[in-house]
Design an enzyme around this catalytic site. Structure first.
Site, PDB file in Angstrom:
ATOM      1  N   ASP A 270      61.242  -4.116  13.803  1.00 20.78           N
ATOM      2  CA  ASP A 270      61.261  -5.499  14.589  1.00 20.78           C
ATOM      3  C   ASP A 270      62.364  -5.147  15.598  1.00 20.78           C
ATOM      4  OD1 ASP A 270      59.550  -5.772  12.696  1.00 20.78           O
ATOM      5  OD2 ASP A 270      59.680  -7.715  12.835  1.00 20.78           O
TER       6      ASP A 270
ATOM      7  N   ARG B 229      72.073 -16.130   6.682  1.00 24.35           N
ATOM      8  CA  ARG B 229      71.927 -16.277   8.207  1.00 24.35           C
ATOM      9  C   ARG B 229      72.937 -16.742   9.082  1.00 24.35           C
ATOM     10  NH1 ARG B 229      68.420 -12.460   7.894  1.00 24.35           N
ATOM     11  NH2 ARG B 229      66.482 -12.723   7.402  1.00 24.35           N
TER      12      ARG B 229
ATOM     13  N   ASP C  51      63.904 -18.895   9.287  1.00 21.15           N
ATOM     14  CA  ASP C  51      65.060 -18.086   9.743  1.00 21.15           C
ATOM     15  C   ASP C  51      65.396 -18.186  11.160  1.00 21.15           C
ATOM     16  OD1 ASP C  51      65.677 -16.887   7.344  1.00 21.15           O
ATOM     17  OD2 ASP C  51      64.270 -15.128   7.382  1.00 21.15           O
TER      18      ASP C  51
ATOM     19  N   SER D 153      57.356  -7.718   3.026  1.00 21.90           N
ATOM     20  CA  SER D 153      58.629  -7.355   3.463  1.00 21.90           C
ATOM     21  C   SER D 153      59.824  -7.813   2.565  1.00 21.90           C
ATOM     22  CB  SER D 153      59.006  -7.939   4.928  1.00 21.90           C
ATOM     23  OG  SER D 153      59.096  -9.422   4.729  1.00 21.90           O
TER      24      SER D 153
END
Lengths: 407, 407, 407, 407
Positions: free
Chosen positions: C25, C105, C134, C186
């Site tokens: 990505d 994050r 996220d 993932s």
């Protein structure tokens, strides 16, 4: 009675510190303590702004049997360490009671313990009855600060039941008191408030005005019985209809309790004020019959989520204060959150006082979250009306899915 | 824009139901909808006690381009299913705002969906701006009740920015409106309240009195911008100084919302009242300048722990109502607890209204938890002052142990 | 689209900092940013203990089109300023999810803003999809720390829909990626946890074991879709049945996060540990198939009321962290209370790890509230069984009065 | 002692109902009551699934001095009116203790009052000590259901201190007991749980395994002292290492406590179960060493906000149950909210039990909020990734404004 308690109770008391007001109850208590326990009695009176002449108590206490008396000016400590933290919490018990008595007891009890340690006393004593919350407030503080202290609560020990029996006891022991056998209600007064309780005030159907008080300032009532309203007034208030007809505007400034660089509270002309002068200034407004319960909100500077979170903690915080848990780890934990929430609370408010009304007619702050310049800034880059659609659609998502499942 | 949204948006609308007030905004909207979407427009006006003449809207809506108009009297449903549940919660947003607008929107939106289903309409429309909470209240309700409904929010779609542009648009399209380009603020009024917002009211430093309103009833303000106060008044209120000088006493009776054998609300002479008459009766008190925000507490009949628990839920409940989540499972969950808490709330209160003050001067209830006969009963068997010692000692135990560990 | 947003979006970006992992990505994103915005791209990779070789990313990022890359070791900051405060709160989202991704994050986003300021970049970019939380965590942090920052979220901008299209794009632009078109799920891994999401894990009726993972460590799942469970494991965990058969005992010492005189965390032999070594030590226990979710309670040293109050705040605190509000005033407000609640939390715990079980088999602390010497002390003076009667009678009072009123 | 209490205590008891287990304590109590109060003693034993032979108690109670004994099967009432409401709340005290003892006491006390009314008894008696919470649970229930009832709590009245003195008393009075002077700990068992407390279990540093229990099922401990952990197991559990090696899968179905059209709980093959059979079925899993504490979450069918709200109420609800306030208006108020929150909880879960682990390996429900068909539906019309931007920007608004004011 268990053996160990019996042993503890039969151990003699040598010296005791009693919270002394000079009134009927505590005067009788001094004599009763000496008679019952044969111990030395130290009297202690706290000046927390009750506005009465305290010097005469010096002679009176000794005449009544105390070996000495402490009269301590605790006004600044009271406002700084008790009243301001309480105001930061915006704490109101059951949405009505302003906690004026509740917040004073822990300070009195704390000072009593300090005197007991200085004097080497082995016990402390208070004059609260066995029915209300004041006994709890005194004794939880005693225990929290000195877990091994011995406590004497005469109203739970002696057999006397009321005012008349106390006066008889005083007569018999030649205690100098000036009291009549009937008294419509009792009062408690300090820098923050004045409250009334007892007598006809216990009847919730009786109008306070008609039944109990010819004096303009004796108007409200405070009850300690379960499930009844408690309310207090600020000292010096009047009935609305007795307020001055001309509505003054009044500007209060400064940041009495925020954490930003401390400049302290200010008067209307910007002059610095000591902490305990603030309540007095507010009290002066009483001649305009300012409301007995005042608004404490200032929302220009608090973030919305912080305010909502703070508000959700008020009932629990107010309950802790009302129930006597000022010196508890959970109150400190809540206080940490509340103090953090007030970090940015500062500014100026213009109040209008008129016959029982106190309206905020103007507010501003250097850290206001509501500013014209930000409004402009928003229009351009921060806020776009289009954003609202996505906001609504995402918030509606679970409602739509719920509806789709046929709930 | 994603392909699927584009598809959805380009699908034509055939018939749309618009919440219509007859004012400038919604008049323009009817024409704009027909022009933009080429669809049939159904107007809908709810009578929730705004006290205005609604019949003339019938002709006006049709002249403006609506194919038909529904004018529905929702006053009883409003009071029974929205206002009373809200009052049971004693809900006040941020301790100030009485939620008078917030509580009306879900009902209007609900009825709009009902009409859309009856009419086979494929979309609904409201006139709320893209900046405030009203758009959220309308649209969350639409989505919760009909998850697939299509929503048109003109203020987020068209390019017009304010009142002046709307008036130009109306002139151009010969829409019959009576509006001037400057208007100091807008109002929202229903059975429960009246609120003012906009214009000079947006400046928190400006006094509402001096700056904005020569009329006695236009006094308060409501703001939808973040971090500013919102406040409302009950319809018909006056400035305190304009209140009648003679303080009346007023007795309200009955149990508008308790679960006990239903006898319904009563007037001062015991006469039964329909739900929506209650707010009107209270409103009549306005000539005495009853306070703009009224006390809602009645604590003779609520258990202490129940009241404290209920109070701890108020901020969250009020937030849900304010944010538009009336038709959400979490509001229903809180309502279940709140309704249970009010099971025994009934009785009579005597209120004194005087120049902005509303004092409760007497309360009584057949299920009062504060009764003389119980007081006597307590004295003998329920309450013993000695019990207090054990109570205090057990509650102090953890404080004493904590102190012993040297914390 | 409103005019002002259009203007903002059409203003060219000169330099952008992108959170870069080296995966498919973010590799595609670097190229896409250069192609779409024609701007300089700075890559940034945080070492928060994901245990992968990060040096090779240096070359890879530049090959993909980045002008430079920052690889910063944030492990100590991560543990000290993010993980430990989170553990002090004992925060678990919805009672299950350990917040391992949520807590990382804000740190990554914070460092991104710092790099943007140092580099004079005018935008930041992340690779989170437009469907999950996220993106919110990244962007709320960006906005809170730099309110005027411009944000690019490629997944919400480009038209590519999934893995296959990205691989096609990479092929077309000769981006060096090693990815196959099908990938079962993932993962996200750091010092605190490893989580799995996507693919067959989205089916709540499918067993994680049977359907998705031949590897012993790939066992749990994390979902970002509404109303589904999210769960994570600590890195290195195994299926219970693959755990070593011999149950070790393991002693952890020290006070990683209390406020008392700081001596820091300790290993089993009392050796001092750096903050970020603590999670690694715990992780080593994984070979015994320690439970994927571990007990975090230590109640020898917390006052009961403090613990109950802390617990009542957990759901809200965990929600804030999960929703991305780490850098918000309300999180700081709650943290102040939580930190205060942990002031005395210190001591040693003996844990037994065995095939998915983690049992606390011994606990002790120098400030334990449960000590034999206090037990004795209690027996004599603190606790008297007789006290219980008064305690019960006072607490029963309102229940008895309620029953008497015939409720 | 106050005069009125003395009077009450010196009034003779005529007939008393005692909660009787047949063990040492309650056997001594029957004799002691007859000796001390000279009254008739009715014994009462509740069958709440303790799995012991209760019939022999009939003869034993009479031999010990009871005039008659009630042995009542309360298993169905226990599960239906106490256990299921508790499970609906997902209530766990302090995040650990499953409330197995706490939830049984109110039922026993309620039945005791019913028997007292039927028998015309004037007092009730229990065998709980004066140190723990059980006395409170019994007595608050007695008072709530019959406010004027007289309570005898022998452990607070007699001078006997422990097990040895009781055995001496039994010997002296020829009470038939089979007890040895040392007993490592006591147990409490019912349909929901088994708990152990006392003796070496009081030492938090001692391993439960090594010190106290050779029997596989005696493994956990429960403590009633303040600030210590309490934990319980489900009856029939084993140490993990003694669990069967072969992990079974087990499917539980049905909706034991939702409000939807009631079809009742079901076994693995869909066969209907009576309420009290559910715990037994679960217990059978014990041979696989199912975990002592089981997951209670099922989140496919609960709305997120409802679950968060429910979770925020758990600490308070669990506290009420633990402290003995089952029959209180505040528990009923919380229960109303909780029951509403579980309205849609129904479905099937597949659990995997293995050596102390209980993993949910599959879940499904006819009213699941997570369904593939909705996922598709979302993709097209409900969810658009673009919506996220507006959502984030509106939520970030106050953070940005706050940052702008330089906080």
């Amino acid at each position: 009675m268990s053996r160990c308690r019996e042993l503890a109770l039969t151990q003699p008391i040598k010296k005791i510190v009693v919270a002394y007001s000079g009134g009927l109850d505590t005067s009788v208590i001094i004599t009763w303590l000496r008679e019952t326990y044969g111990c030395e009695v130290i009297a202690f009176t706290a000046d927390i702004g009750q506005g009465e002449e305290l010097e005469p108590l010096r002679e009176k206490a000794v005449k009544t049997g105390a070996s000495r008396i402490y009269i301590d000016d605790l006004r600044e400590e009271f406002v700084r360490d008790f009243v301001f933290p309480l105001l930061r919490a915006n704490a109101v018990y059951e949405g009505r009671y302003l906690l004026g008595t509740s917040i004073a007891r822990p300070l009195i009890a704390k000072r009593q313990i300090e005197i007991a340690e200085k004097e080497g006393a082995d016990a402390v004593c208070h004059g609260a009855t066995g029915k209300g919350n004041d006994q709890v407030r005194f004794e939880l503080t005693y225990f929290a600060l000195k877990p091994g202290i011995r406590i004497v609560a005469p109203w739970r020990e002696w057999s006397m039941k009321g005012r008349e029996e106390l006066i008889d006891y005083a007569d018999k022991h030649r205690i100098p008191v000036t009291a009549t056998k009937s008294k419509p209600f009792s009062t408690d007064r300090n820098l923050l408030h004045i409250s009334y309780e007892g007598g006809v005030l216990e009847d919730p159907w009786a109008s306070p005005r008609r039944t109990c008080t010819p004096s303009p300032s004796r108007s409200s009532r405070r009850r300690t019985r379960p499930n009844t309203s408690r309310s207090t007034t600020r000292p010096g208030t009047r009935w609305p209809s007795m307020g001055s007809g001309s509505p003054p505007r009044r500007s209060l400034r400064g940041e009495p309790h925020c954490r930003r660089p401390w400049r302290g509270p200010r008067g209307p002309r910007g002059e610095p004020l000591r902490g305990h002068e603030v309540p007095r200034r507010v009290r002066d407004a009483g001649r305009h019959a300012a409301p007995r319960r005042s608004p404490r909100r200032r929302i220009l500077t608090m973030d919305r989520e912080v305010m909502h979170l703070r508000d959700s903690l008020i009932p629990q915080y107010a309950e802790l204060v009302y129930y006597g848990y000022w010196f508890s780890p959970e109150r400190l934990m809540l206080q940490a959150a509340i103090d953090e929430s007030q970090r940015n609370v500062t500014g100026t408010a213009r109040l209008k006082l008129y016959k029982g009304n106190c309206d905020t007619v103007g507010r501003r702050s250097p850290v206001s979250l509501y500013r014209p310049d930000l409004a402009t800034f928003e229009a351009d880059t921060v806020y776009d009306q289009k954003d609202a659609e996505g906001f609504i659609r995402l918030n509606a998502l679970r409602l739509r899915v719920g509806a789709k499942t046929g709930r």
